[in-house]
Design an enzyme around this catalytic site. Structure first.
Site, PDB file in Angstrom:
ATOM      1  N   HIS A   1     -10.830  -6.543  -5.125  1.00  0.00           N
ATOM      2  CA  HIS A   1     -10.465  -6.639  -3.849  1.00  0.00           C
ATOM      3  C   HIS A   1     -11.422  -7.596  -3.084  1.00  0.00           C
ATOM      4  CE1 HIS A   1      -7.812  -4.421  -1.068  1.00  0.00           C
ATOM      5  NE2 HIS A   1      -8.429  -4.754  -0.258  1.00  0.00           N
TER       6      HIS A   1
ATOM      7  N   ASP B   1      -6.697  -0.803  -6.288  1.00  0.00           N
ATOM      8  CA  ASP B   1      -8.177  -0.733  -6.145  1.00  0.00           C
ATOM      9  C   ASP B   1      -8.588  -0.174  -4.933  1.00  0.00           C
ATOM     10  OD1 ASP B   1      -7.874  -3.023  -4.632  1.00  0.00           O
ATOM     11  OD2 ASP B   1      -8.315  -4.247  -5.752  1.00  0.00           O
TER      12      ASP B   1
ATOM     13  N   TYR C   1       0.669  -1.417  -0.024  1.00  0.00           N
ATOM     14  CA  TYR C   1      -0.046  -0.028  -0.030  1.00  0.00           C
ATOM     15  C   TYR C   1       0.791   1.246   0.009  1.00  0.00           C
ATOM     16  CZ  TYR C   1      -4.424  -2.225   1.024  1.00  0.00           C
ATOM     17  OH  TYR C   1      -5.594  -3.023   0.977  1.00  0.00           O
TER      18      TYR C   1
END
Length: 479
Positions: A359, A264, A236
Site C-alpha cells: 500500500h 492489505d 474495498y
C-alpha cells in the site's frame, strides 16, 4: 420534494439533532454521528450549515447518498440562506507557490513532478499524498530495493526497433504500466481521475479507478477516449454485502473489465504527517479547573481517516473471495499481497492476478518491500511466475530501469500512484500526466535497448543481478 427554510436547517446544529446541507440537499445525520469513522466532531463542525466545501475536499459527491439511508433526506434548501461551515483549510499555513510553474518540456524525470507538487499542494494535500505509515520506512525501503538490483546488459544485439506493448488481463496496453487507484485526486487537479481516464486512453494505458474517487464513477468512465478503452475498478469490500454487491453491479454495468480487491488494509495505517497537521490546526489540549495538567480533547482525525470512512473492513477473509466469485464473472485481482504464502493461497483460490504491494508503505510500517516479496516467490514458488495468475507490482516506481527490473523478474506490469498524482499538479492536469507517461516510455525503451531486449518477452531474469537483495529474502518457509 420539501423545500426547507434556512432558519429551520440552522436550528438543527447540535449532537441531539444534527442536520447538514450538501449540494442544496439537507440530511439528518444525527444517527450517523457515532458511526462516522472520522469521528463525530468532523460532522458537528458543519451542523445546521452548508458543509459542501469541506465535504467535497475529501469525498465524491455521490458518496453521501450511498452511505446514508434514504430516510435521512429532509428536503432541499437555498444554500444562500444558511451559513457556510468554516473549512479547516483556512487555518492551514499557505504554501509558497512559484508562478508560473515550469513548462512541461522542462520536466525531464518523474521526480521533477514531485518537486512541483510539494510547492503546489496545500499542506493537507501534500501530507496525504506523500505520507507513509509511522516512520515511513516501508515506503523508502521499496525504493532502496530497486537500487540493490543491478542490471546485466547483453550487447551486440539489433535493438533498432523497441516494442513495449503487452497485455494486462487480456487487455492491450502500450506499455507494462498502469494507473494505480489513488484517493483524493482533486487535491492535485480539479479534473483528477477524469484527466487520468482521458490521458490513459490517449497513451494506450489502463487506469484502475479507486473505490471512492473524488468525482462520480460515471463521469470518469465517460471521460475515456472511446467505449472500448479498458478500465479496471479497485474494490474495498463493504461490510454490508448488499452495498458491496450493488457497487459491483454498478461498475459492471458501466463496463469495467476487472475488479482489483484491496486486501492489505483491514484497518487504517497510522499516517503521522497527516495527524500532525491536524493536531497543529486543532485545539489539541485545554486546561480545566478539574485537571491542571490539561484534559485531552477528542483528537481531530486526519484526512486519511476521514477519506477512508466506511471503506475498510477488518472482517474481510479468504472466504469472501468465493462470495465475490458468485456475484461477478469479472477477472479478480488481489491488491496487496506481501508474502509467498498468501501468493500461493491466491493461486489456489483461482484469482486472475495479484499485486505485490504494501500500500505504498501507508498501511504497516516495516512491511517488506514488494520487490523482496517477488524474490521470495521466485525462490519458494517459482511456478507462480508466468502462470495463469498474472503478477503485478507497485511501490516507488520512478525510473524506466525500475520497470525493466520488475518485468525481467516476472512481473506482468507495474503500477504508479503518487507519481501520477504529482503529474497533475501545478495546473498541468492531463498534459502533465501524458508528459510523465512519455518520460517513462522513453526511459523504458532506452533501457530495453541498452539491456539488449527489443520486446517485453526478451526481458529475462538473467538480465538482473539480485544477489544483494536476495540476502533479505527469508531463509526458510514452511509451505
Amino acid at each position: 420534494m420539501k423545500k426547507l427554510e434556512g432558519s429551520e436547517v440552522a436550528r438543527h446544529n447540535n449532537r441531539r439533532s444534527c442536520w447538514i446541507a450538501l449540494y442544496g440537499k439537507v440530511y439528518d445525520i444525527t444517527d450517523f454521528l457515532d458511526a462516522h469513522p472520522g469521528g463525530q466532531q468532523v460532522l458537528l463542525r458543519s451542523a445546521g450549515q452548508d458543509g459542501t466545501a469541506e465535504y467535497e475536499s475529501v469525498h465524491s459527491p455521490d458518496l453521501v447518498e450511498e452511505t446514508l439511508p434514504s430516510t435521512s433526506f429532509r428536503g432541499v434548501v437555498d444554500s444562500d440562506t444558511i451559513p457556510k461551515a468554516q473549512s479547516t483549510t483556512k487555518h492551514r499555513p499557505q504554501q509558497k507557490r512559484k508562478a508560473p510553474f515550469p513548462p512541461l518540456r522542462s520536466m525531464i524525470s518523474v521526480n521533477d513532478f514531485e518537486a512541483i507538487a510539494k510547492l503546489y499542494l496545500s499542506p493537507a494535500g501534500w501530507a496525504y499524498y506523500s505520507s507513509g505509515a509511522d516512520d515511513e520506512r516501508s515506503r523508502y525501503e521499496a525504493a532502496r530495493a530497486f537500487c540493490k538490483l543491478v542490471l546485466r546488459p547483453r550487447v551486440l544485439r539489433n535493438v533498432d526497433q523497441i516494442d513495449t506493448r503487452t497485455t494486462i488481463l487480456g487487455k492491450n496496453s502500450s506499455m507494462p504500466v498502469y494507473v494505480s487507484p489513488s484517493g483524493l485526486g482533486k487535491y492535485a487537479h480539479p479534473d483528477a481521475e477524469c484527466a487520468f481516464a482521458s490521458g490513459a486512453g490517449k497513451e494506450g494505458l489502463i487506469q484502475v479507478i479507486p473505490t471512492s474517487p473524488s468525482m462520480p464513477i460515471e463521469k470518469i468512465i465517460n471521460s475515456r477516449v472511446s467505449e472500448s478503452q479498458p478500465v479496471f475498478f479497485q474494490l474495498y469490500f463493504n461490510r454490508d454485502l448488499q452495498k458491496a454487491e450493488a457497487l459491483i453491479r454498478r461498475v459492471e454495468k458501466l463496463g469495467v473489465s476487472a475488479i482489483w480487491l484491496t486486501v492489505d488494509s483491514p484497518v487504517l495505517g497510522k499516517r503521522e504527517r497527516d495527524d500532525r497537521l491536524k493536531a497543529q490546526v486543532s485545539t489539541g489540549f485545554f486546561i480545566s479547573k478539574e485537571d491542571e495538567f490539561g484534559t485531552l480533547e477528542e483528537q481531530q482525525p486526519g484526512v486519511a481517516k476521514v477519506a477512508s470512512s466506511g471503506l475498510l473492513n477488518p472482517r474481510l477473509t479468504w472466504d469472501d473471495i468465493a462470495w465475490i466469485r458468485q456475484v461477478t464473472r469479472l477477472p479478480l485481482v488481489l491488491k496487496g499481497i506481501q508474502s509467498v504464502e498468501d501468493a500461493l493461497l491466491a493461486y489456489e483460490k483461482g484469482v486472475e492476478g495479484i499485486v505485490l504491494s504494501n500500500h505504498g508503505g501507508r498501511s504497516q510500517d516495516t512491511a517488506q518491500a514488494p520487490m523482496v516479496t517477488l524474490l521470495e516467490i521466485r525462490r519458494y514458488a517459482p511456478h507462480l511466475i508466468n502462470s495463469r495468475m498474472e503478477v503485478f507490482l507497485d511501490g516507488e516506481i520512478r525510473r524506466g530501469t525500475d520497470i525493466l527490473k520488475a518485468l525481467a523478474l516476472g512481473v506482468r506490469a507495474v503500477g504508479l500512484g503518487r507519481p501520477f498524482l504529482f503529474s497533475l499538479t501545478g495546473g498541468y492536469g492531463e498534459a502533465g500526466f501524458r508528459r510523465m507517461v512519455q518520460i517513462l516510455r522513453e526511459e523504458l525503451e532506452g533501457n530495453m535497448a541498452l539491456a539488449g531486449a527489443t520486446r517485453i518477452s526478451e526481458l529475462v531474469p538473467e538480465m538482473v543481478n539480485t544477489q544483494r537483495l536476495d540476502k533479505e529474502v527469508i531463509g526458510s518457509i514452511k509451505l
